[in-house]
Structures are given as C-alpha cells and as structure tokens.
Design a protein around this motif. Structure first.
Motif, PDB file in Angstrom:
ATOM      1  N   ASP A  63       0.992  -1.151   0.046  1.00 43.35           N
ATOM      2  CA  ASP A  63      -0.030  -0.098   0.051  1.00 43.35           C
ATOM      3  C   ASP A  63       0.858   1.086  -0.027  1.00 43.35           C
ATOM      4  O   ASP A  63       1.841   1.464   1.026  1.00 43.35           O
ATOM      5  N   VAL A  64       0.792   1.962  -1.144  1.00 41.36           N
ATOM      6  CA  VAL A  64       1.703   3.118  -1.175  1.00 41.36           C
ATOM      7  C   VAL A  64       1.663   4.333  -0.238  1.00 41.36           C
ATOM      8  O   VAL A  64       2.624   5.054   0.042  1.00 41.36           O
ATOM      9  N   SER A  65       0.445   4.169   0.362  1.00 33.69           N
ATOM     10  CA  SER A  65       0.068   5.261   1.531  1.00 33.69           C
ATOM     11  C   SER A  65       0.776   4.722   2.990  1.00 33.69           C
ATOM     12  O   SER A  65       0.766   5.614   3.896  1.00 33.69           O
ATOM     13  N   GLN A  66       1.221   3.547   2.939  1.00 33.82           N
ATOM     14  CA  GLN A  66       2.169   3.187   4.262  1.00 33.82           C
ATOM     15  C   GLN A  66       3.345   3.408   3.972  1.00 33.82           C
ATOM     16  O   GLN A  66       4.029   2.311   3.251  1.00 33.82           O
ATOM     17  N   GLN A  67       4.211   4.127   4.560  1.00 34.78           N
ATOM     18  CA  GLN A  67       5.545   4.505   4.465  1.00 34.78           C
ATOM     19  C   GLN A  67       6.434   3.095   4.821  1.00 34.78           C
ATOM     20  O   GLN A  67       7.358   2.754   3.939  1.00 34.78           O
ATOM     21  N   ALA A  68       6.039   2.548   5.879  1.00 35.31           N
ATOM     22  CA  ALA A  68       6.919   1.343   6.379  1.00 35.31           C
ATOM     23  C   ALA A  68       6.857   0.303   5.436  1.00 35.31           C
ATOM     24  O   ALA A  68       7.891  -0.419   4.913  1.00 35.31           O
ATOM     25  N   GLN A  69       5.676   0.288   4.808  1.00 39.43           N
ATOM     26  CA  GLN A  69       5.588  -1.067   3.700  1.00 39.43           C
ATOM     27  C   GLN A  69       6.211  -0.619   2.146  1.00 39.43           C
ATOM     28  O   GLN A  69       7.075  -1.150   1.725  1.00 39.43           O
ATOM     29  N   VAL A  70       6.312   0.752   2.152  1.00 43.39           N
ATOM     30  CA  VAL A  70       7.019   1.244   0.850  1.00 43.39           C
ATOM     31  C   VAL A  70       8.679   1.369   0.987  1.00 43.39           C
ATOM     32  O   VAL A  70       9.228   0.866   0.378  1.00 43.39           O
ATOM     33  N   ALA A  71       9.089   1.569   2.226  1.00 43.44           N
ATOM     34  CA  ALA A  71      10.475   1.414   2.638  1.00 43.44           C
ATOM     35  C   ALA A  71      11.001  -0.009   2.427  1.00 43.44           C
ATOM     36  O   ALA A  71      11.965  -0.112   1.924  1.00 43.44           O
ATOM     37  N   ALA A  72      10.183  -0.906   2.984  1.00 35.07           N
ATOM     38  CA  ALA A  72      10.600  -2.343   2.945  1.00 35.07           C
ATOM     39  C   ALA A  72      10.556  -2.840   1.712  1.00 35.07           C
ATOM     40  O   ALA A  72      11.727  -3.636   1.244  1.00 35.07           O
ATOM     41  N   THR A  73       9.749  -2.430   0.671  1.00 27.18           N
ATOM     42  CA  THR A  73       9.608  -2.961  -0.743  1.00 27.18           C
ATOM     43  C   THR A  73      10.972  -2.226  -1.425  1.00 27.18           C
ATOM     44  O   THR A  73      11.698  -2.862  -2.221  1.00 27.18           O
ATOM     45  N   PHE A  74      11.360  -0.981  -1.309  1.00 30.18           N
ATOM     46  CA  PHE A  74      12.557  -0.331  -2.070  1.00 30.18           C
ATOM     47  C   PHE A  74      13.768  -1.051  -1.379  1.00 30.18           C
ATOM     48  O   PHE A  74      14.722  -1.281  -2.227  1.00 30.18           O
ATOM     49  N   ALA A  75      13.578  -1.422  -0.110  1.00 31.35           N
ATOM     50  CA  ALA A  75      14.903  -1.877   0.313  1.00 31.35           C
ATOM     51  C   ALA A  75      15.116  -3.588  -0.284  1.00 31.35           C
ATOM     52  O   ALA A  75      16.310  -3.692  -0.484  1.00 31.35           O
ATOM     53  N   ALA A  76      13.936  -4.080  -0.525  1.00 30.96           N
ATOM     54  CA  ALA A  76      14.172  -5.299  -1.289  1.00 30.96           C
ATOM     55  C   ALA A  76      14.495  -5.247  -2.628  1.00 30.96           C
ATOM     56  O   ALA A  76      15.266  -6.215  -3.087  1.00 30.96           O
ATOM     57  N   ILE A  77      13.996  -4.195  -3.257  1.00 30.70           N
ATOM     58  CA  ILE A  77      14.469  -4.095  -4.615  1.00 30.70           C
ATOM     59  C   ILE A  77      15.904  -3.681  -4.735  1.00 30.70           C
ATOM     60  O   ILE A  77      16.549  -4.115  -5.687  1.00 30.70           O
ATOM     61  N   GLY A  78      16.418  -2.785  -3.925  1.00 32.23           N
ATOM     62  CA  GLY A  78      17.655  -2.432  -3.965  1.00 32.23           C
ATOM     63  C   GLY A  78      18.298  -1.199  -4.968  1.00 32.23           C
ATOM     64  O   GLY A  78      18.377  -0.157  -4.325  1.00 32.23           O
ATOM     65  N   ARG A  79      18.515  -1.658  -6.138  1.00 27.15           N
ATOM     66  CA  ARG A  79      18.801  -0.616  -6.739  1.00 27.15           C
ATOM     67  C   ARG A  79      17.565   0.020  -7.777  1.00 27.15           C
ATOM     68  O   ARG A  79      16.683  -0.767  -8.287  1.00 27.15           O
ATOM     69  N   VAL A  80      17.444   1.375  -7.978  1.00 28.54           N
ATOM     70  CA  VAL A  80      16.338   1.951  -8.691  1.00 28.54           C
ATOM     71  C   VAL A  80      16.872   2.927  -9.886  1.00 28.54           C
ATOM     72  O   VAL A  80      17.533   3.887  -9.413  1.00 28.54           O
ATOM     73  N   ASP A  81      16.790   2.809 -11.063  1.00 28.47           N
ATOM     74  CA  ASP A  81      17.157   3.665 -12.090  1.00 28.47           C
ATOM     75  C   ASP A  81      16.168   4.417 -12.543  1.00 28.47           C
ATOM     76  O   ASP A  81      16.215   5.449 -12.934  1.00 28.47           O
ATOM     77  N   ILE A  82      14.712   3.663 -12.571  1.00 29.65           N
ATOM     78  CA  ILE A  82      13.567   4.593 -12.885  1.00 29.65           C
ATOM     79  C   ILE A  82      12.237   4.548 -11.827  1.00 29.65           C
ATOM     80  O   ILE A  82      12.177   3.127 -11.382  1.00 29.65           O
ATOM     81  N   LEU A  83      11.749   5.522 -11.848  1.00 33.44           N
ATOM     82  CA  LEU A  83      10.623   5.277 -10.762  1.00 33.44           C
ATOM     83  C   LEU A  83       9.351   6.065 -11.476  1.00 33.44           C
ATOM     84  O   LEU A  83       9.428   7.076 -12.006  1.00 33.44           O
ATOM     85  N   VAL A  84       8.200   5.233 -11.557  1.00 35.59           N
ATOM     86  CA  VAL A  84       7.218   6.023 -12.167  1.00 35.59           C
ATOM     87  C   VAL A  84       5.968   5.837 -11.272  1.00 35.59           C
ATOM     88  O   VAL A  84       5.385   4.923 -10.616  1.00 35.59           O
ATOM     89  N   ASN A  85       5.839   6.899 -10.579  1.00 38.19           N
ATOM     90  CA  ASN A  85       4.442   7.157  -9.586  1.00 38.19           C
ATOM     91  C   ASN A  85       3.115   7.085 -10.396  1.00 38.19           C
ATOM     92  O   ASN A  85       2.666   8.322 -10.665  1.00 38.19           O
ATOM     93  N   ASN A  86       2.463   6.065 -10.570  1.00 34.24           N
ATOM     94  CA  ASN A  86       1.379   6.126 -11.248  1.00 34.24           C
ATOM     95  C   ASN A  86       0.077   5.842 -10.316  1.00 34.24           C
ATOM     96  O   ASN A  86      -1.008   6.213 -10.700  1.00 34.24           O
ATOM     97  N   ALA A  87       0.330   4.931  -9.291  1.00 31.82           N
ATOM     98  CA  ALA A  87      -1.015   4.836  -8.388  1.00 31.82           C
ATOM     99  C   ALA A  87      -1.777   5.873  -7.883  1.00 31.82           C
ATOM    100  O   ALA A  87      -1.135   7.053  -7.640  1.00 31.82           O
ATOM    101  N   GLY A  88      -3.105   5.857  -8.079  1.00 28.95           N
ATOM    102  CA  GLY A  88      -3.770   7.034  -7.545  1.00 28.95           C
ATOM    103  C   GLY A  88      -5.122   6.557  -7.628  1.00 28.95           C
ATOM    104  O   GLY A  88      -5.681   5.539  -8.340  1.00 28.95           O
ATOM    105  N   ILE A  89      -6.025   7.513  -6.944  1.00 27.44           N
ATOM    106  CA  ILE A  89      -7.250   7.070  -6.988  1.00 27.44           C
ATOM    107  C   ILE A  89      -8.198   8.499  -7.415  1.00 27.44           C
ATOM    108  O   ILE A  89      -7.567   9.520  -7.023  1.00 27.44           O
ATOM    109  N   ALA A  90      -9.555   8.372  -7.622  1.00 28.39           N
ATOM    110  CA  ALA A  90     -10.127   9.698  -8.021  1.00 28.39           C
ATOM    111  C   ALA A  90     -11.328   9.796  -7.029  1.00 28.39           C
ATOM    112  O   ALA A  90     -11.624   9.059  -5.991  1.00 28.39           O
TER     113      ALA A  90
END
Length: 253
Positions: A63-90
């Motif tokens: 859930d992108v709104s939960q910082q702890a979940q996001v931080a853990a996810t990016f830590a698992a990914i490790g290297r990031v060259d491109i980020l696309v912030n697309n998730a959203g609601i109306a």
C-alpha cells in the motif's frame, strides 16, 4: 533508441490501465520491472503477461500510503534507475460535499503515496542517477467541475515534480510529470459505472468529446511518452510537465 536494458524500473499501480501499459512497454524495452500494487492479483496478472513475452518482472504487494511498507519494498528491490509514480484514486465532489474522510483518502494515496516512493527511491538513485516520472493530470492545470480533492492531489504532484527536479540536479536525477486528460482504462469504466449508473454510454461519450481531438487517450499513448521521458534520450529534460490531453488545455473554447 529508448533502450532500457540494464535498468531497474519501479512502477506503482502497474496492475491495470496506464501502469500496466507502462510496465509492459518498459519490459519490452529491456528494463527489469518491479510492480508495486495494492492488489497482488492484478499485479501478478500484468507480470504473467510480461513473463510470457520473455520480460523480467517482479510484483510487490504494498500500500503506497503506508511508508513502512514502501520502505521495505524499496529496500528489497535495492537498485532503482527509474521510478514511475502512477498509483492513484479519483473522487467526485466540490469543497462543500467532499467529506473529510474522502479528502484524507485521496491525499493518502495520491499525495502521500508519491511522497513515500520518492522518499524511498531518491537515496537509492543518488548513487548513480536516475529518472522519475510522476503522473499528474489536466486537473493540476485547469478547473474541472466536482474534482476538488482530486485536483488538489494532482496539483501537489505537479509541484513535487518541480521541487524534486530542482533539488537533485547535482545528483543526475531527472524528474518530470505527465498530465493526461481522460484515458480509457478499466478505472474510467468503473468510475463511470459507480458515479453515473444508468448513464454509462452518455457519460462515456461526453467525456470522450471533452477532448478537442474527439476521443479519450489510450494507455499505450501515455506509456510511449513515459518511455521517452525515462530513457537516456531525454537526458536534457527535467522539471517539465507534458500535457497528454488531446488538446484539452489549450484548444477547448
């Protein structure tokens, strides 16, 4: 041109619509794609399509709104060259009939969700540079009827794009945004069905004709622009917003 081989791309909301199209195209162009999705099943469906075509892809349920979940996810990914912030609601409503809970929900997903991903990805990108693309909207640039909370969130995306682009010039991190008008996705179909039950065909035609070009955009058209902006060919482009709007902003009379 537009070869993403050797690059790791993180795409939020990659399970459907625009995010799905971007994930598929980036994988075809050689990127190792990481999809962050609230719906693990939707993310896996996109991943299965990519894998069937020989692409490299992983799905991360978060859930992108939960910082702890996001931080853990990016830590698992490790290297990031491109980020696309697309998730959203109306959300539909003006300032008077937008409930606090609805305003907060839009803020949490659309604004804080992007912030959480930027907060996690930028330190990783500082090691080697990178490209960030944020999905804004025409709602960040013009007044749309009954889109108070949504417009707020997309205006924030536009402003954050400029701020990140300016702050990380010396780190070789580029940050741009795309502002689509109406794009025909399952999200749009569900949005119409939920808010305009019984008027689906009429509303779909009205929304299509609101673009001077006479139709909604296609997810693949957004993906094509995203590919350019995240590729090395766009190395001189940062701090820019690209209306992908069928003429909506400049040509409506």
């Amino acid at each position: 041109m537009f070869n993403l081989s050797g690059k790791t791309a993180v795409i939020t909301g990659g399970g459907s619509g625009i995010g799905r199209a971007i994930s598929q195209l980036f994988a075809r162009q050689g990127a190792s794609v990481h999809i962050i999705e609230l719906s693990a099943a939707a993310g896996q469906a996109t991943a299965d399509e990519i894998a069937a075509q020989g692409g490299r892809v992983q799905v991360h349920a978060a859930d992108v709104s939960q910082q702890a979940q996001v931080a853990a996810t990016f830590a698992a990914i490790g290297r990031v060259d491109i980020l696309v912030n697309n998730a959203g609601i109306a959300h539909v409503g003006n300032v008077e009939n937008t409930a606090e809970a609805d305003f907060e929900r839009v803020y949490q997903v659309n604004v804080k969700g992007a912030y959480n991903c930027l907060h996690a990805a930028v330190p990783l990108m500082k090691q080697h540079g990178g490209a960030i693309l944020n999905l804004a909207s025409i709602a960040a640039h013009v007044g749309l009827t009954d889109r108070f909370a949504y417009s707020m969130s997309k205006g924030a995306i536009f402003a954050m794009t400029l701020s990140v682009a300016r702050d990380y010039l010396a780190d070789n991190i580029r940050c741009n945004s795309v502002s689509p008008a109406r794009v025909h996705t399952p999200f749009v179909d569900g949005f119409i069905a939920k808010n305009y039950a019984g008027q689906e065909a009429e509303i779909f035609d009205k929304l299509s004709q609101s673009q001077p070009i006479g139709r909604m955009g296609k997810p693949e058209e957004v993906a094509a622009l995203a590919l350019y902006l995240c590729s090395d060919e766009a190395g001189f482009v940062t701090g820019c917003d690209y209306p992908l709007d069928g003429g909506f902003i400049k040509l409506n009379t």
